[in-house]
Every structure is written in structure tokens, then in C-alpha cells.
Scaffold this active site. Structure first.
Site, short mmCIF file in Angstrom:
data_model
loop_
_atom_site.label_atom_id
_atom_site.label_comp_id
_atom_site.label_asym_id
_atom_site.label_seq_id
_atom_site.Cartn_x
_atom_site.Cartn_y
_atom_site.Cartn_z
N HIS A 1 -2.91 -2.57 4.84
CA HIS A 1 -2.19 -1.61 5.67
C HIS A 1 -2.89 -1.48 7.02
CE1 HIS A 1 -5.25 0.66 3.52
NE2 HIS A 1 -5.01 1.77 4.19
N HIS B 1 -9.34 -0.90 7.13
CA HIS B 1 -10.39 0.14 7.23
C HIS B 1 -11.77 -0.39 7.63
CE1 HIS B 1 -8.56 3.97 6.02
NE2 HIS B 1 -7.84 3.29 5.14
N HIS C 1 -13.46 2.45 2.83
CA HIS C 1 -12.47 3.40 3.34
C HIS C 1 -13.10 3.98 4.60
CE1 HIS C 1 -9.85 7.07 3.41
NE2 HIS C 1 -8.96 6.10 3.27
N ASP D 1 0.44 5.35 -1.47
CA ASP D 1 -0.54 6.31 -2.01
C ASP D 1 0.08 7.35 -2.95
OD1 ASP D 1 -3.26 5.83 -0.95
OD2 ASP D 1 -2.28 5.96 0.99
N HIS E 1 0.83 -1.21 0.00
CA HIS E 1 0.00 0.00 0.00
C HIS E 1 0.86 1.25 0.00
CE1 HIS E 1 -4.06 1.73 0.51
NE2 HIS E 1 -3.39 2.73 1.05
#
Length: 432
Positions: free
Chosen positions: A240, A219, A175, A32, A30
Site C-alpha cells: 500500500h 512504510h 510500520h 485493515d 491491504h
């Protein structure tokens, strides 16, 4: 050992790591970085001369430090914010540009790989990813994709299938917002009930299994984790996440879930976000906190179920000693020194666990596709809105127009575009 203390060159661990890192890749599930290209450059890479991915940037990620970090396989996250600023909103029918925005994220990663084809290679399977690392003389880093939230499919399993066709290999079920599929951890902390996985969410997990798309549980709420682990036919991924036992945050993974992950064969990739690593009584978060979370997973469920999921460039800063993508070797060596692990165990943590889960998801998909076609159901509360003139179009078969519940609007006509009552035409005719 202080967070700034390095394993001295020439020590046994240093020598063993140098040899091991030539045989096995470090995998990060992960990163971003694509979002930085969205927000700061609007994806205009070639027309921004200051941007040079092959030199040191001031972000967490660039090619120089990826090489220094010995990264062999990088999952770039395609993340777009939830539909509204109210993360507790339950209005999932609200129109948005979220699929377009996600496609732009996928596109920019593919462009980045094409523009740096000597250093990066886009891969579609676990075998391709490992082969990229093992190719004699190759210095390419294998690149693949994750999508960070089912809100980004905008209610549609068809979009899930298209993301997979475009190279996405995991989707996070939520999320920081609920969606028609599942409950998010942030909704629970915000005071909403934990409803876990919905009926439609179970169908989505089944479709992801059929595709070979890894189901990512970072999440999501505690009940969603439990529901997915009771539903999935393939190993799960936490792309993550850290451990709840050391840092009591709803985002982190409780021990009861970890025990089920062991039974499932999945992997928990430790997140470097300081908020999810900080332990009680510690003033600052360091690389040693990440080591502690890794050790907790290992001691509870074994070396087969741990990996790295940094969240670099999706966090303001990393822990002391884990400031950017160049620091993975330091983390590997510190875990090795703290645990006395075997080379096989360290290689699993570095990335072989993730590649195993990815490969097993592919094998489950191959088996399922022999007996299962695409899941073609829809969310039962989805609004289907059409113009009245659509009823004038040919019917598929007698009664087809009445088969489903639609909403119709008379704001347009098929011929002229804009619907009206004719008074404007009458007034124009009178004037002439």
C-alpha cells in the site's frame, strides 16, 4: 472528468470491463478491516447481533460492497501498533503482548471466513487464489493475510515461520517504528538517521525468501528499500504505497526505487490514503489522483508492476470517488479510459501482477528449500533472561551453560516459587 462522473453504461469501456472482470480478479493487497473487529468488538462477533458482515456496514468493507467491487482476492492486514507510544524508541527488547495480539488478528480472519464459507475461501497459494476466482459457479472471494510490521514478530525468525504456517503471505518490514530488522520511513521524518536494512534484517529477508513469504516494503525508509532490492532473491511487494514524484512523502516510492522494482519484477500497489495521493495545488483528493499515481508507475516502469492496495478501514476516509471497497470498478475504468490500455494490461493491474509476484516467491522458496535450511540466528542485542535455578537443570553437553550470554535473576526458586532468605520460615517456626 469530474470524480463523481461515472463511465456511462453501454460505452465500450463499460462493456469491456464487464467481460474482463468475469475472467480476471481484482486483487487488493491491504485492507485493515480486522483491526476494526479488534478495536470496536474485541473480536466478539457472534455475540454482537448488530454486526452482520453480509449486510451493509458503516465501515469501508462488507460482503455486499466487496461483491459490488468485484474483488476476487483480498489480503486482510493483521496490524498491531508499535510496542510504545514513542515511535522513535530504539528499545526493541521491551516485553509486549504483540505476538498474542497478532495471533488474535489471524484468528478473527479465519473465523470470519469459516462463518461466511459460502462467500469467502481461505487460500494459501497464488494458484489457489486464482482457482477460487475461476471455479465454475463459484461466488467465493479468496482471502489471505499480511502482517503489517516486523515489530509484530518480536525479534524472532521463529515467529516469522509460524505466521507463514498460519497462512500469512507477506510481512511489511516496518510500520511506523524501527525494529531490529530495518529503518522505518517515519523514523527518517522524525529526525533519525536512515540506517536501512540491518544484518539481522538481511537474514530475515533471506528467510522470507526461503519460506515464500512476500517481502513488503510499504512504510520502510528509502535506504531500506534499496538495501532489500539488493538483497532479495524474489520479487518484492509494496502492499500500500504511492509515488514520491507526485506526492513527496517519505512513505512513497521514489523513481530510483521504481526502476529497481522493474528490474526485480516486483509490484507497487497504489494506496488510497489521501495524504499519500494529494498533488501540489489540488485542494481535495479524488479518484483522479489515484489514477495519476497509477499512470506514473505505468509510464516509468510498465504495466507489469502496478496494482491496488487500498488501506480501507485503516484510513479515516478514501478519496472522493473511492469511498469504499465497492469503487474498484470505477478506478479500473477510469485508468482504462485515461490510458487506452489493452485488456491484458488492465488485467495485470487489476490483480494478475500481484498473483505473479506471489507465485514467483513460491517458486524461489521451492528452489531455496532444496539447499537451505531455516535461518536460526538471533538479533545480537536480544536479552535472554532466566532464573538462577535453571542452572540446576541438566546440561546438554559439557560447557553448554557457558556457550551463550544469559542474564540470571534470583527472584524465584524451582521448588517453592518465590525466592527469599529464609527469615520468614524462621519467624514462623519461632511462633509455633
Amino acid at each position: 472528468m469530474d470524480a463523481h462522473t461515472q463511465i456511462p453504461p453501454g460505452t465500450d469501456i463499460e462493456r469491456r470491463f464487464e467481460a474482463l472482470s468475469k475472467r480476471f480478479p481484482i486483487v487488493d493487497t491491504h485492507n485493515d478491516f480486522p483491526y476494526a473487529l479488534r478495536m470496536q468488538l474485541h473480536y466478539e462477533l457472534s455475540s454482537t447481533p448488530q454486526f452482520d458482515f453480509d449486510s451493509l456496514l458503516t465501515s469501508h468493507t462488507d460482503l455486499v460492497r466487496m461483491r459490488e467491487g468485484r474483488i476476487g482476492v483480498q489480503f486482510f492486514s493483521c496490524w498491531i501498533e508499535c510496542k510504545t507510544d514513542d515511535i522513535l524508541s530504539q528499545d526493541f527488547n521491551q516485553p509486549s503482548s504483540i505476538v498474542r495480539d497478532t495471533l488474535e488478528q489471524i484468528d478473527v480472519v479465519r473465523r470470519l471466513v469459516d462463518e461466511h464459507s459460502g462467500a469467502l475461501r481461505f487460500v494459501h497459494t497464488a494458484d489457489e487464489a486464482l482457482a477460487c476466482f475461476q471455479d465454475q459457479g463459484s461466488t467465493q472471494i479468496a482471502i489471505t493475510l499480511g502482517v503489517e510490521g516486523l515489530h509484530q514478530v518480536d525479534l524472532s525468525l521463529g515467529v516469522v515461520r509460524q505466521y507463514h504456517a498460519l497462512g500469512v503471505r507477506y510481512i511489511t518490514l516496518t510500520h511506523n517504528c524501527d525494529n531490529p530488522f530495518a529503518t522505518a520511513a517515519s523514523s527518517v521524518t522524525g529526525g533519525l538517521s536512515d540506517r536501512g536494512l540491518t544484518v539481522y534484517g538481511r537474514e530475515c529477508v533471506r528467510e522470507m525468501n526461503r519460506l515464500g513469504m512476500m517481502v513488503d516494503l510499504s512504510h520502510v525508509s528509502h535506504k531500506t528499500m534499496l538495501d532489500v532490492l539488493a538483497t532479495t532473491q524474489a520479487p518484492v511487494l509494496f502492499s500500500h504505497s504511492s509515488t514520491y514524484a507526485l506526492t513527496a512523502h517519505e512513505r512513497n516510492v521514489r523513481d530510483d526505487v521504481l526502476l529497481l522494482v522493474k528490474k526485480n519484477g516486483g509490484v507497487v500497489c497504489i494506496n488510497f490514503f489521501p495524504e499519500f495521493l494529494q498533488q501540489r495545488g489540488r485542494a481535495r483528493v479524488t479518484i483522479d489522483d489515484a489514477v495519476a499515481h497509477i499512470r506514473h508507475v505505468v509510464e516509468l516502469i510498465g504495466w507489469d508492476h502496478v496494482g491496488f492496495g487500498s488501506d480501507f478501514d485503516g484510513i479515516p476516509q478514501g478519496p472522493v470517488g473511492l469511498e469504499d471497497v465497492s469503487k474498484y470498478p470505477d478506478l479500473v475504468k477510469r485508468v482504462w479510459a485515461a490510458t487506452g490500455a489493452s485488456e491484458e494490461q488492465v488485467a495485470k493491474m487489476m490483480g494478475m501482477n500481484v498473483l505473479r509476484v506471489w507465485k514467483q516467491c513460491e517458486l524461489v522458496a521451492a528452489r531455496m528449500r532444496q539447499t537451505h535450511g531455516p535461518v536460526d540466528s538471533n538479533w545480537d542485542q536480544r536479552r535472554w533472561v532466566f532464573h538462577e535455578y535453571c542452572k540446576e537443570l541438566p546440561e546438554l553437553f559439557p560447557g553448554a551453560f557457558g556457550l551463550k550470554q544469559n542474564e540470571y535473576t534470583d527472584t524465584q526458586t524451582l521448588v517453592n516459587g518465590t525466592a527469599h532468605d529464609g527469615s520468614e520460615d524462621d519467624a514462623a517456626h519461632a511462633k509455633n
